[in-house]
Design an enzyme around this catalytic site. Structure first.
Site, short mmCIF file in Angstrom:
data_model
loop_
_atom_site.label_atom_id
_atom_site.label_comp_id
_atom_site.label_asym_id
_atom_site.label_seq_id
_atom_site.Cartn_x
_atom_site.Cartn_y
_atom_site.Cartn_z
N LEU A 77 -11.05 42.99 -15.56
CA LEU A 77 -10.65 42.17 -14.55
C LEU A 77 -9.10 41.66 -14.86
O LEU A 77 -8.84 40.44 -14.17
CB LEU A 77 -11.60 40.93 -14.41
CG LEU A 77 -12.86 41.66 -13.85
CD1 LEU A 77 -13.73 40.36 -13.39
CD2 LEU A 77 -12.64 42.27 -12.66
N GLN A 116 -4.89 41.66 -15.78
CA GLN A 116 -3.50 42.10 -15.23
C GLN A 116 -3.74 43.44 -14.95
O GLN A 116 -3.21 43.95 -13.69
CB GLN A 116 -2.46 41.74 -15.97
CG GLN A 116 -1.31 41.98 -15.05
CD GLN A 116 -0.03 41.63 -15.94
OE1 GLN A 116 -0.14 41.65 -17.31
NE2 GLN A 116 1.00 41.33 -15.13
N ILE A 144 -16.84 40.67 -18.77
CA ILE A 144 -17.68 39.48 -18.92
C ILE A 144 -18.00 38.54 -17.81
O ILE A 144 -18.40 37.39 -17.76
CB ILE A 144 -17.62 38.75 -20.21
CG1 ILE A 144 -16.54 38.34 -20.54
CG2 ILE A 144 -18.14 39.67 -21.29
CD1 ILE A 144 -16.54 37.21 -21.59
N ILE A 159 -17.72 43.09 -25.40
CA ILE A 159 -17.31 44.19 -26.34
C ILE A 159 -17.92 43.56 -27.71
O ILE A 159 -17.90 44.31 -28.57
CB ILE A 159 -15.87 44.15 -26.35
CG1 ILE A 159 -15.31 42.89 -26.62
CG2 ILE A 159 -15.40 45.00 -25.23
CD1 ILE A 159 -13.55 43.02 -27.00
N TYR A 190 -2.45 37.14 -31.63
CA TYR A 190 -2.25 38.28 -30.66
C TYR A 190 -1.61 39.52 -31.35
O TYR A 190 -2.05 40.58 -31.77
CB TYR A 190 -1.56 37.85 -29.58
CG TYR A 190 -1.51 38.85 -28.44
CD1 TYR A 190 -2.52 39.63 -28.10
CD2 TYR A 190 -0.15 39.19 -27.92
CE1 TYR A 190 -2.39 40.45 -26.89
CE2 TYR A 190 -0.04 39.96 -26.88
CZ TYR A 190 -1.00 40.94 -26.53
OH TYR A 190 -0.92 41.78 -25.64
#
Length: 373
Positions: free
Chosen positions: A64, A66, A89, A107, A195
């Site tokens: 869900l 981008q 989720i 996950i 990230y």
């Protein structure tokens, strides 16, 4: 690893050992291509392979976000609606839920994710679950869990069930000591965000699983992705999406990066096309597991000038967010994607003018475009 130790103890109790005391298992297993959590070949499930004439069975995690919904739409057109399962989720919007198979998948829940792969005979897995750069810096423990622990679960399941696995990487996988203009596929990578660190980890782990276990791992380093179908999601490059929404709604845009901050960018259709192309590329054509891909590079100032051709009254101001600016300053200004163009024929379709025209047409500003023209 506890799972491996428990399986080992169980096997030693159930299986006869060899005369030399080496404890060689009587169950046939592969020496190459066995994941750390591999179980006996006569367990109550089986891996499914598919011939070139068959369609893959696809699972998209983090669907869900981008890219997931757009990728599902593209893959369903190519492989059939029921062969592509979107998962997340979060609760999907009605139009997403009724457009094709959707399933809840966390996950971080290894057992549930494994059951989904087995019960749905998955053969391709696109792993999009991740916390992006700015959001990850605001919650490092959660980013570490989702981006790293979740990846480990996916890698083990993919290796165990012979999946073709795609994990996206990012311009954020590079750091301030990387060459910035252009940035090649192979160079020093020392990112300074969780990230970025997690994406370098994913690149290296995927390559390791490929050589150690035979996993068909494929990865693309995405530039900033621009889409009309989604709202900004916490990424450093999301200003390039927000400017279009603000131009239409208010005619005012406040940018959190300096006007001269140049970053590589790509329209979502090019991104999805590249993702499908690299997944369908013959294995023998791939000389590496992770490739840069690029389409264009521009600054906020250059994008604003192009947008103002369609919305002349747009007022642009700059209120620099030091956290995001520091992230952007550590990222590439331009990607060298010559290896992708050579190995599997990558070629982009959208440059900056085409991007801006397409975004406005999708966001319903045809009247503004007509007026400007």
């Amino acid at each position: 690893m506890p799972v491996v130790r428990n399986l080992g103890r169980a096997a030693s109790q159930l299986l006869p050992s060899s005369g030399c005391g080496c404890g060689i298992s009587a169950v046939p297993v592969r020496c190459i291509g066995v994941s750390p959590r591999q179980v006996a070949s006569d367990a109550s499930f089986h891996s499914v392979t598919f011939s070139e004439s068959d369609h893959p069975r696809v699972l998209i995690t983090g669907g869900l976000g981008q890219l997931g919904v757009g990728l599902a739409k593209l893959l369903r057109k190519r492989f059939g609606k029921n062969n592509v399962i979107l998962s997340d989720i979060r609760k999907p919007a009605d139009n997403v839920f009724y457009s094709g198979p959707f399933i809840f998948a966390d996950i971080l829940d290894y057992k549930n994710l494994r059951e989904i792969v087995v019960n749905n005979r998955i053969t391709w897995l696109f792993h999009y679950s991740a916390l992006l750069s700015a959001v990850g810096e605001a919650n490092v423990p959660l980013a570490r869990a989702v981006n790293i622990t979740g990846l480990h679960n996916v890698l083990d399941i993919a290796a165990e069930h012979n999946l073709r696995l795609f994990v996206p990487s990012t311009i954020g996988a590079f750091g301030p000591t990387s060459p910035r203009d252009p940035t090649p596929d192979l160079c020093i990578q020392r990112p300074r965000t969780i990230y970025g660190v997690s994406k370098v980890h994913a690149e290296l782990m995927g390559e390791y699983y490929h050589y150690r276990y035979g996993l068909d791992f494929r990865c693309l380093r995405y530039p900033g992705i621009i889409s009309a179908d989604s709202q900004p999601g916490g990424g450093t490059t999301d200003y390039a999406v927000k400017i279009f929404h603000d131009a239409i709604k208010t005619g005012k845009f406040k940018c959190y990066l300096r006007p001269d901050t140049r970053l590589p960018m790509m329209y979502i259709d090019d991104c999805l096309k590249a993702t499908l192309e690299v997944m369908e590329a013959p294995a023998e054509s791939l000389t590496m597991r992770t490739y840069n891909i690029n389409a264009m590079s521009f600054s906020p100032e250059e994008l604003a000038q192009e947008v103002q051709k369609y919305v002349p009254e747009l007022q642009v101001t700059y209120n620099v967010d030091q956290v995001r600016q520091a992230i952007a300053d550590s990222w590439p200004m331009n990607f060298d994607d010559s290896n992708a163009r050579r190995d599997w024929g990558w070629k982009h379709d959208y440059d900056l003018p085409e991007l801006v025209t397409t975004m406005f047409s999708y966001l319903g500003s045809d009247s503004r475009i007509a007026q400007a023209n």
